[in-house]
Design an enzyme around this catalytic site. Structure first.
Site, mmCIF file in Angstrom:
data_model
loop_
_atom_site.group_PDB
_atom_site.id
_atom_site.type_symbol
_atom_site.label_atom_id
_atom_site.label_comp_id
_atom_site.label_asym_id
_atom_site.label_seq_id
_atom_site.Cartn_x
_atom_site.Cartn_y
_atom_site.Cartn_z
ATOM 1 N N THR A 199 0.840 -1.198 0.000
ATOM 2 C CA THR A 199 0.000 0.000 0.000
ATOM 3 C C THR A 199 0.880 1.256 0.000
ATOM 4 O O THR A 199 0.712 2.147 -0.825
ATOM 5 C CB THR A 199 -0.966 -0.018 1.199
ATOM 6 O OG1 THR A 199 -1.689 -1.239 1.148
ATOM 7 C CG2 THR A 199 -1.948 1.136 1.133
ATOM 8 N N LYS A 208 6.164 10.589 20.964
ATOM 9 C CA LYS A 208 6.277 11.565 22.063
ATOM 10 C C LYS A 208 4.922 11.907 22.650
ATOM 11 O O LYS A 208 4.810 12.748 23.536
ATOM 12 C CB LYS A 208 6.905 12.867 21.537
ATOM 13 C CG LYS A 208 8.283 12.719 20.952
ATOM 14 C CD LYS A 208 8.758 14.103 20.496
ATOM 15 C CE LYS A 208 10.075 14.028 19.760
ATOM 16 N NZ LYS A 208 10.392 15.318 19.121
ATOM 17 N N ARG A 213 -2.352 5.136 7.276
ATOM 18 C CA ARG A 213 -2.791 3.836 7.822
ATOM 19 C C ARG A 213 -2.625 3.902 9.324
ATOM 20 O O ARG A 213 -1.606 4.392 9.825
ATOM 21 C CB ARG A 213 -1.918 2.723 7.241
ATOM 22 C CG ARG A 213 -2.110 1.400 7.953
ATOM 23 C CD ARG A 213 -1.410 0.267 7.254
ATOM 24 N NE ARG A 213 -2.089 -0.086 6.017
ATOM 25 C CZ ARG A 213 -1.756 -1.132 5.271
ATOM 26 N NH1 ARG A 213 -0.748 -1.906 5.628
ATOM 27 N NH2 ARG A 213 -2.411 -1.406 4.166
ATOM 28 N N HIS A 235 -10.548 -0.682 4.130
ATOM 29 C CA HIS A 235 -9.330 -0.472 3.335
ATOM 30 C C HIS A 235 -9.763 -0.137 1.907
ATOM 31 O O HIS A 235 -9.628 -0.939 0.991
ATOM 32 C CB HIS A 235 -8.484 -1.749 3.380
ATOM 33 C CG HIS A 235 -7.084 -1.602 2.882
ATOM 34 N ND1 HIS A 235 -6.641 -0.520 2.153
ATOM 35 C CD2 HIS A 235 -6.010 -2.430 3.001
ATOM 36 C CE1 HIS A 235 -5.360 -0.692 1.861
ATOM 37 N NE2 HIS A 235 -4.952 -1.843 2.360
HETATM 38 C C1 NCD Z 1 -3.957 -5.950 3.554
HETATM 39 C C2 NCD Z 1 -4.148 -5.012 4.729
HETATM 40 O O1 NCD Z 1 -3.227 -4.276 5.096
HETATM 41 O O2 NCD Z 1 -5.252 -5.008 5.239
HETATM 42 N N1 NCD Z 1 -2.753 -5.727 2.897
HETATM 43 C C3 NCD Z 1 -2.690 -4.799 1.903
HETATM 44 O O3 NCD Z 1 -2.920 -3.634 2.108
HETATM 45 N N2 NCD Z 1 -2.414 -5.223 0.673
HETATM 46 C C4 NCD Z 1 -4.170 -7.370 3.904
HETATM 47 C C5 NCD Z 1 -3.416 -7.947 5.053
HETATM 48 O O4 NCD Z 1 -2.609 -7.298 5.694
HETATM 49 O O5 NCD Z 1 -3.660 -9.133 5.315
#
Ligand code: NCD
Length: 304
Positions: free
Chosen positions: A52, A80, A101, A129
């Site tokens: 990502t 911090k 994220r 996501h």
């Molecule tokens: C996924 C996530 O981060 O949710 N990965 C991703 O972004 N391609 C799937 C996972 O971590 O299993």
């Protein structure tokens, strides 16, 4: 100003348009090389990531823009004690768009309320996501030539798998979609997804814990990893982690044009022998992720 926090922030028409632009970028990349000249993307990753984050960064670079950011909360002032809101207000002074994220569900939504630049949710805890879903939609459209009339098997950790929640939400808006939800009892799809998405939209679905039972009906098989980081105790994870291992034998009744997807990272849930099967789409899926993120960045920055 538009943010992308939940896949429903985009209408079906907007998603069609993003797919169209992504396809055009794939065929004519040179047309897009300078579209984001002098623009900066910040990637704020409070949780681990390979695809990502790097696909967002590659996407911005291929649009001629620049990238700043951090890839772990330890490397930022979060360590911090700074709040997400303060971090976002700060980073908005240095960048034109932010992909973030965070392990806490809802953190990107909170961030978007204080942000002066568009926020993209790059995964919030076990919740959503949306940009993985855009990736998945471009993959399905490219491999199957349609987004309707599909039977989709989702297998693995349907409880904590945020990619699954967003994908179900998105696919529920297309015609004649059926889901086969394959998981151990303890990792079944959350009630809120069932009630607010599947049942509310009268979507046909079956729940099972047998991966082979409905294999012959599937157009898509979407495998997922058991989300170790969301478990309260390691013993449960160890007991469930290898519940499904897709191999060639399990695919013996599958359709010739099945599309096997996985958001990755893979742990054990797909045997490497499957990688050589032309129905394995997961590494092509990775590449689609860069192109759809390029299209998304252009849209959120209002660049034609
Ligand atoms: C996924 C996530 O981060 O949710 N990965 C991703 O972004 N391609 C799937 C996972 O971590 O299993």
């Amino acid at each position: 100003m538009k943010h992308l926090i939940d896949i429903k922030d985009l209408s079906v028409e907007e998603i069609d348009e993003l797919i169209k632009v992504a396809k055009d970028i794939m065929s004519n990349p040179e047309k897009y090389q300078e579209k984001c000249k002098y623009k900066k993307l910040a990637t704020l990753f409070f949780e681990p990531s390979t695809r990502t984050r790097l696909s967002f960064e590659a996407a911005m670079m291929e649009l001629g823009g620049n990238v700043i950011g951090f890839s772990s909360s330890n490397a930022s002032s979060t360590a911090k004690g700074e709040s997400v809101s303060d971090t976002i207000r700060t980073v908005g002074c240095y960048s034109d768009i932010i992909a973030m994220r965070h392990p806490k569900e809802g953190a990107p939504l909170v961030a978007s309320e204080k942000s002066t630049v568009p926020i993209i949710n790059a995964g919030d805890g076990g919740h959503n996501h949306p940009t993985q879903t855009l990736t998945d939609l471009l993959t399905i459209y490219s491999e199957k030539n349609r987004l309707d009339n599909l039977t989709i098997g989702l297998c693995g950790d349907l409880k904590f798998g945020r990619t699954v929640h967003s994908l179900i939400t998105a696919m529920s808006r297309y015609k004649n979609i059926k889901f086969v939800l394959i998981s151990p009892d303890e990792l079944k799809i959350p009630d809120y997804v069932k009630e607010e998405i599947l049942e509310k939209n009268n979507i046909e679905y079956i729940e099972t814990n047998d991966i082979e039972e409905h294999m012959s009906k599937l157009d898509i098989l979407y495998m997922t990893r058991v989300q170790r980081e969301r478990f309260f105790n390691e013993e449960d994870y160890l007991r469930l982690k290898d519940y499904y291992i897709l191999n060639n034998a399990k695919l013996k009744n599958a359709k010739k044009d099945l599309c096997i997807m996985h958001p990755l990272p893979r742990v054990n849930e797909i045997s490497v022998e499957v990688d050589d099967d032309e129905r394995a789409c997961y590494f092509r899926q990775v590449l689609y992720g860069k192109f759809i993120r390029m299209a998304l960045i252009l849209k959120l920055l209002n660049i034609k």
